[in-house]
Design a protein around this motif. Structure first.
Motif: not given
Length: 325
Positions: A144-146, A153-159, A198-203, A277-279
C-alpha cells in the motif's frame, strides 16, 4: 555506483539471515557496505556474520567486492530496540562511515541478483526508491504505497498498476527494501526509534516525501523468505497473521504519527480519529479471520495501545527526531 550501504536488522533468526547474506553473494553488482544490526546481541549471529565476512575475503561471490575486508559491519545492540531502533542504529553507523545511499531490509527477505542494476536507473532522479517484491510463494506482493495523511492510514484501494515507465509516486516507504539518498536522511534525520515496531517506515517515508521525489517502481528486487499465515482479501491483497505485541504498537504509535502530521499541518483531528477507528476495525477483522486463537488477548492489546496513543498526542515533552545537517 555510489556508496550503497545495505542495512539489515535481525533478531533471533540466524537461518533467515544466512539466506539473505547468501543472496548478497549472488549479486551481480556489489554494495559498498553491509551493516548487520543484531537486536539479540547473540554469539550465534556474530558467528554467522563472521563466516560470511570470511567468504567475501576468499572471493566466494558472483562479482568482485572492492573492499571485501571491510565490507561487513556487525552492529550488536545491548537490548532489543525493535525494527525502529535497529534501523536507527544501522543507518547511523552507515552515515558515519560515509554512505551515499541507505538500502534497508529485514532478515526475512532475499535479494535478487540484479537488484542494484534495477535500482540504479532510478537513483539519479529520485531521493527515495521503493522496489517491488515477490511474496514467499513467488507471486506478486502488494504494498500500500499511498498514505492518506488526513486519516493517518494507507489507501487500501490504491491501484496496483504502474505507468508505462514502470513507476508511480509514493508519499510513504517500507523498510523492506526502501532505498534512501544521503541528503534526504540529513534533512529528515534518522528513523524514530521510539516507534519500536510498526508505522515507523510509513512515517519516515512521509517525512522523506516532504523533501524529495519518492517513487515505487515495478522492478522486482526482493522476495520474502518467510511464510506467514494470511487471508486473501482480493487479488494480491491479503491480511497477514500478526501478534499481540504488534497489535499494541499499531495502535500506540498512531500517537507518534499524529505528532509528525502536526509538524506539517496535515493533522485533522476528526479525520485522524476516523482513521484510528478504521485501524482498530482492520485489526479486529484480522483477529476474527486470521488470528482467532488470540482474539481475547489481542483485543485487550488493541485497546491498551489506543489508550497509550492518546497520551502521546498530548505529551508536552515530545520532540521530533533532529535532522543531521
Amino acid at each position: 555506483m555510489e556508496k550503497v550501504a545495505i542495512v539489515v536488522v535481525t533478531y533471533k533468526r540466524q537461518q533467515l539471515l544466512e539466506r539473505l547474506l547468501e543472496s548478497f553473494s549472488q549479486m551481480t553488482t556489489a554494495p559498498w557496505r553491509i551493516i548487520v544490526v543484531d537486536n539479540e546481541n547473540s554469539p550465534e549471529t556474530a558467528e554467522v556474520v563472521k563466516r560470511y565476512q570470511k567468504r567475501l575475503e576468499q572471493g566466494e561471490t558472483a562479482c568482485r567486492w572492492a573492499d571485501s575486508a571491510d565490507s561487513v559491519v556487525y552492529e550488536s545492540q545491548v537490548e532489543n530496540t525493535g525494527g525502529s531502533g535497529g534501523f536507527y542504529a544501522g543507518m547511523k553507523r552507515a552515515y558515519e562511515l560515509g554512505a551515499d545511499w541507505f538500502w534497508l531490509m529485514d532478515d526475512d527477505v532475499v535479494v535478487l541478483p540484479d537488484a542494484l542494476e534495477k535500482l540504479s536507473k532510478w537513483m539519479p532522479n529520485h531521493g527515495v526508491v521503493q522496489g517491488s517484491r515477490l511474496d514467499y510463494d513467488g507471486g506478486p506482493f502488494y504494498w500500500q504505497y499511498r498514505f492518506l495523511s488526513a486519516l493517518g492510514i494507507y489507501n487500501p484501494i490504491a491501484s496496483a498498476k504502474f505507468d508505462s515507465a514502470g513507476c508511480k509516486p509514493t508519499n510513504t516507504a517500507c523498510f523492506e527494501g526502501g532505498l534512501f539518498r544521503r541528503d534526504v536522511v540529513e534533512q529528515v534525520g534518522l528513523p524514530d526509534k521510539r516507534f519500536f515496531i510498526y508505522w515507523d517506515d510509513c512515517v519516515y517515508g512521509y517525512l522523506a516525501s516532504k523533501v524529495t521525489d519518492s517513487v515505487v517502481v515495478s522492478d522486482v528486487i526482493l522476495q520474502r523468505s518467510r511464510e506467514v499465515k494470511n487471508w486473501e482479501v482480493t487479488g494480491v491483497r491479503q491480511l497477514n497473521s500478526s501478534s499481540d505485541m504488534t497489535r499494541f504498537y499499531i495502535m500506540r504509535n498512531r500517537g507518534y504519527m499524529a505528532r509528525y502530521l502536526m509538524l506539517y499541518g496535515d493533522y485533522n483531528p476528526v479525520g485522524f480519529a476516523l482513521g484510528t477507528i478504521l485501524s482498530f476495525a482492520k485489526e479486529f477483522i484480522r483477529l476474527l479471520t486470521v488470528d482467532r486463537a488470540s482474539f481475547g488477548s489481542g483485543a485487550k492489546r488493541l485497546v491498551a495501545g489506543w489508550k497509550e496513543s492518546r497520551k502521546l498526542i498530548h505529551d508536552p515533552s515530545w520532540e521530533p527526531m533532529p535532522n543531521l545537517k
